[in-house]
Write an enzyme that holds these catalytic residues in place. Structure first.
Site, mmCIF file in Angstrom:
data_model
loop_
_atom_site.group_PDB
_atom_site.id
_atom_site.type_symbol
_atom_site.label_atom_id
_atom_site.label_comp_id
_atom_site.label_asym_id
_atom_site.label_seq_id
_atom_site.Cartn_x
_atom_site.Cartn_y
_atom_site.Cartn_z
ATOM 1 N N THR A 349 -23.524 -29.579 -24.337
ATOM 2 C CA THR A 349 -22.959 -30.166 -22.763
ATOM 3 C C THR A 349 -22.069 -30.275 -22.424
ATOM 4 O OG1 THR A 349 -23.393 -32.587 -23.102
ATOM 5 C CG2 THR A 349 -24.884 -31.137 -22.446
ATOM 6 N N CYS A 350 -21.023 -30.308 -21.227
ATOM 7 C CA CYS A 350 -19.518 -29.827 -21.372
ATOM 8 C C CYS A 350 -19.234 -31.548 -21.219
ATOM 9 C CB CYS A 350 -19.255 -29.573 -19.744
ATOM 10 S SG CYS A 350 -19.946 -27.398 -19.412
ATOM 11 N N ASP A 351 -20.017 -32.509 -22.081
ATOM 12 C CA ASP A 351 -19.424 -33.577 -21.974
ATOM 13 C C ASP A 351 -19.044 -34.889 -22.448
ATOM 14 O OD1 ASP A 351 -19.526 -37.168 -22.084
ATOM 15 O OD2 ASP A 351 -20.777 -36.584 -19.705
#
Ligand SMILES: *Cc1c(COP(=O)(O)O)cnc(C)c1O
Length: 402
Positions: A349-351
């Site tokens: 994910t983009c976290d």
């Protein structure tokens, strides 16, 4: 060299390398499946084996399976068939147990934090045992259930020796436990004491230390008129992760010895003190494998020896217990046995919080590449329900039962 593509870094040198669980059935499933990743596959027969091993290790205790560890319907149904009771935390978990055929008197509502209407719902369907750790929660239970309630007072535990502590948020001091037992007695309720030594507890003495305290405070409460009738040993029994933990027989020996010492009235055919145990992790962790796929292998710079391995499963898709790298899973790749190098391992994910391991000195084969399957072993506990429902558009972690 540890045979799972990772270096064994033992934090406590006195602990043995784990005896590896037999995963033949799961391995056979994995060898032929083309199910989309990520998913967890759970061998329900292995859960049944674990139930038998634990009841053999602590024969005086009734098992209340901690449903939150994995509430899969086939797991609950099998455990119910075997005679297990259940520890739940919400009305939805009450319903899952009832749907699996459990009798409401075999359901214990172990969450110390309950809405009054949730207590009322559980009571209406027949649940009688509720855990509390303060007078405010006792009053909530008393208002709904009065003297028909059976209250379990939770003693605070510091959880030293546990990889996944459950301290601070739950439980009260010994003197407060004593007061709450006395109060419950005055309200005409059945009462007892619980504690949880922390999840993945690797110190065998943890139970004995708590039982000594519980025996003392029960004596004091008795002198003030209370009649405590049960003790709840909580969970804490291990799954098989990268670092070793004692075998269940050793836990059984430690707990049986502690019970015989501090609660002789809980042992043998004339026992008057009821004993509960609430295993979650031990029952399901080793029964499951999480299969993920390598999305990308990269380096921050060409001279960097550490590679970044991005899997299609991360912290937001079931691997929440890698928080602070607390639970260090064993990993398996198709290239095990070939030369390895250091890696950081992250989710898709983009976290930037979605990193599994950066500080735990994991190594993976140099040959690992995009498209390879990476199996995360002993991942049957605390994974499927920890998955977000669609963060970044990725589906929730799937689960198959065999
Ligand atoms: C989570 C939990 C358990 C299960 O703990 P494990 O360490 O997974 O065995 C047992 N009892 C209570 C009250 C819990 O919250």
């Amino acid at each position: 060299m540890f045979p799972y593509g990772v270096q064994l870094v033992t934090t406590n040198r006195s602990l043995p390398t784990p005896a590896l669980p037999d995963t033949a059935k799961v391995d056979a499933f994995l060898a032929q499946t083309d199910a989309p990743t990520p998913f967890v596959v759970v061998d329900v027969d292995k859960v049944a084996e674990r139930y038998e091993s634990l009841t053999e290790a602590i024969p005086s205790a009734r098992v209340y399976y901690a449903v939150k560890a994995n509430p899969g319907a086939p797991i609950l149904a099998r455990l119910n068939d075997l005679g297990s009771a259940f520890d739940v935390a919400s009305p939805a978990e009450v319903d899952m147990c009832l749907a699996a055929g459990a009798a409401p008197e075999h359901i214990s509502y172990g969450n110390t934090i309950k809405k009054s209407r949730d207590i009322a719902y559980a009571f209406a369907v027949g649940v009688r045992r509720f855990t509390i750790d303060c007078v405010e929660e006792l009053e909530k239970v008393a208002k709904v259930a009065g003297s028909d309630a059976s209250v379990c007072v939770r003693l605070r535990h510091e959880c030293g020796g546990a990889d996944w502590p459950l301290s601070r948020k739950f439980g009260c001091d010994p003197y407060e436990v004593e007061n709450l037992l006395v109060l419950a007695g005055e309200l005409g309720m059945e009462c007892g004491v619980s504690f949880h030594v922390g999840s993945q507890q690797r110190d065998l003495q943890a139970w004995s230390e708590s039982l000594e305290v519980v025996a003392l405070l029960m004596d004091r409460a008795r002198r003030r008129g209370a009649r405590p009738s049960f003790i709840n040993l909580g969970g804490g029994f291990p799954g098989t992760y990268r670092e070793g933990a004692p075998g269940i027989a050793e836990y059984g020996h430690a707990v049986r010895t502690a019970l015989a010492t501090w609660f002789p009235d809980s042992v043998g055919p004339d026992a008057t003190m009821e004993v509960m145990v609430e295993p979650g992790r031990y029952m399901v962790a080793d029964a499951g494998v999480l299969r993920s796929e390598v999305v990308l292998v990269s380096r921050r710079s060409p001279v960097d020896s550490e590679r970044w391995v991005y899997l299609d499963c991360g912290k937001f898709h079931g691997l929440a217990e890698t928080m602070d790298e607390a639970i260090r899973y064993r990993l398996r790749t198709p290239h095990d046995g070939t030369p390895t190098g250091p890696v950081a391992i992250a989710g898709p994910t983009c976290d930037s919080a979605d990193v599994l391991y950066e500080k735990s000195a994991y190594e993976l084969p140099l040959a690992l590449a995009e498209g390879d399957m990476v199996d995360i072993l002993s991942a049957g506990a605390y994974t499927t329900t920890y998955s977000s429902v669609g963060f970044n558009g990725f589906p929730a972690l799937a689960e198959h039962f065999i």
